[in-house]
Design an enzyme around this catalytic site. Structure first.
Site, PDB file in Angstrom:
ATOM      1  CG  ASP A  14       1.607   1.348  -2.590  1.00  0.00           C
ATOM      2  OD1 ASP A  14       2.140   2.316  -2.668  1.00  0.00           O
ATOM      3  OD2 ASP A  14       0.492   1.256  -2.988  1.00  0.00           O
ATOM      4  CE  LYS A  49       3.362  11.704  10.343  1.00  0.00           C
ATOM      5  NZ  LYS A  49       3.734  12.414   9.264  1.00  0.00           N
TER       6      LYS A  49
END
Length: 173
Positions: free
Chosen positions: A34, A140
């Site tokens: 999450d 990233k």
């Protein structure tokens, strides 16, 4: 796989709910995450509601535009992406492995860049002078909340003997 309602009040609770659900459905070990963005000037919003911040039918663009609107005139623009990864050995696992990592930065005044997803076009990572949507995939992955959380999870799984270096590298070093 069927969707499960994310009824938790934290990233940790929601990741556990999703991992437990996946383990129940498959009868196997499961990993779930999450994640979202927290903005200090908004007391941590959108937080666990990041994907649906702009309401029913939310899109990535409508979400970051709502965020920019909420920050209009605000000078405190510090923010962070959070990621929680949970590994459950089985659906009733009482001690799942939980790894959490963040990626600090600020919210820009306007979107920039075409790469990435979600709030990447408005997030300026600490140590960079461009948005997350302007970073290469390699940059990233090396700096993001997900990349850091995955490193922690792999390390924890190795430490507990769940995986070995051979599993991770396919036997090559």
């Amino acid at each position: 796989m069927t969707e499960v309602a994310e009824t938790g009040t934290t990233f940790v609770e929601n990741a556990i709910i999703k991992a437990r659900h996946a383990a129940e459905i498959t009868g196997k070990a499961a990993i779930a995450d999450d994640s979202g963005i927290e903005v200090d000037a908004l007391q941590g919003q959108p937080g666990i509601y990041s994907a649906r911040y702009s309401g029913p039918g939310a899109t990535e663009t409508s979400n970051y535009l709502k965020l920019l609107d909420a920050l209009q005139g605000e000078t405190l623009r510090s923010a962070r992406f959070q990621c929680v990864l949970v590994y459950m050995r089985h659906a009733k696992d009482p001690t799942p492995i939980i790894c959490q990592a963040s990626w600090e930065g600020t919210i820009n005044h306007a979107p920039q860049g075409e790469q990435g997803h979600g709030y990447d076009p408005v997030f300026i990572p600490q140590g960079f002078d461009c948005s997350a949507a302007e970073l290469t995939r390699e940059q990233k992955n090396a700096h993001s909340h997900r990349g850091k959380a995955l490193e922690l999870l792999v390390s924890a799984m190795k430490a507990q003997g769940i995986i070995s270096l051979d599993n991770v590298t396919g036997g090559h070093q």
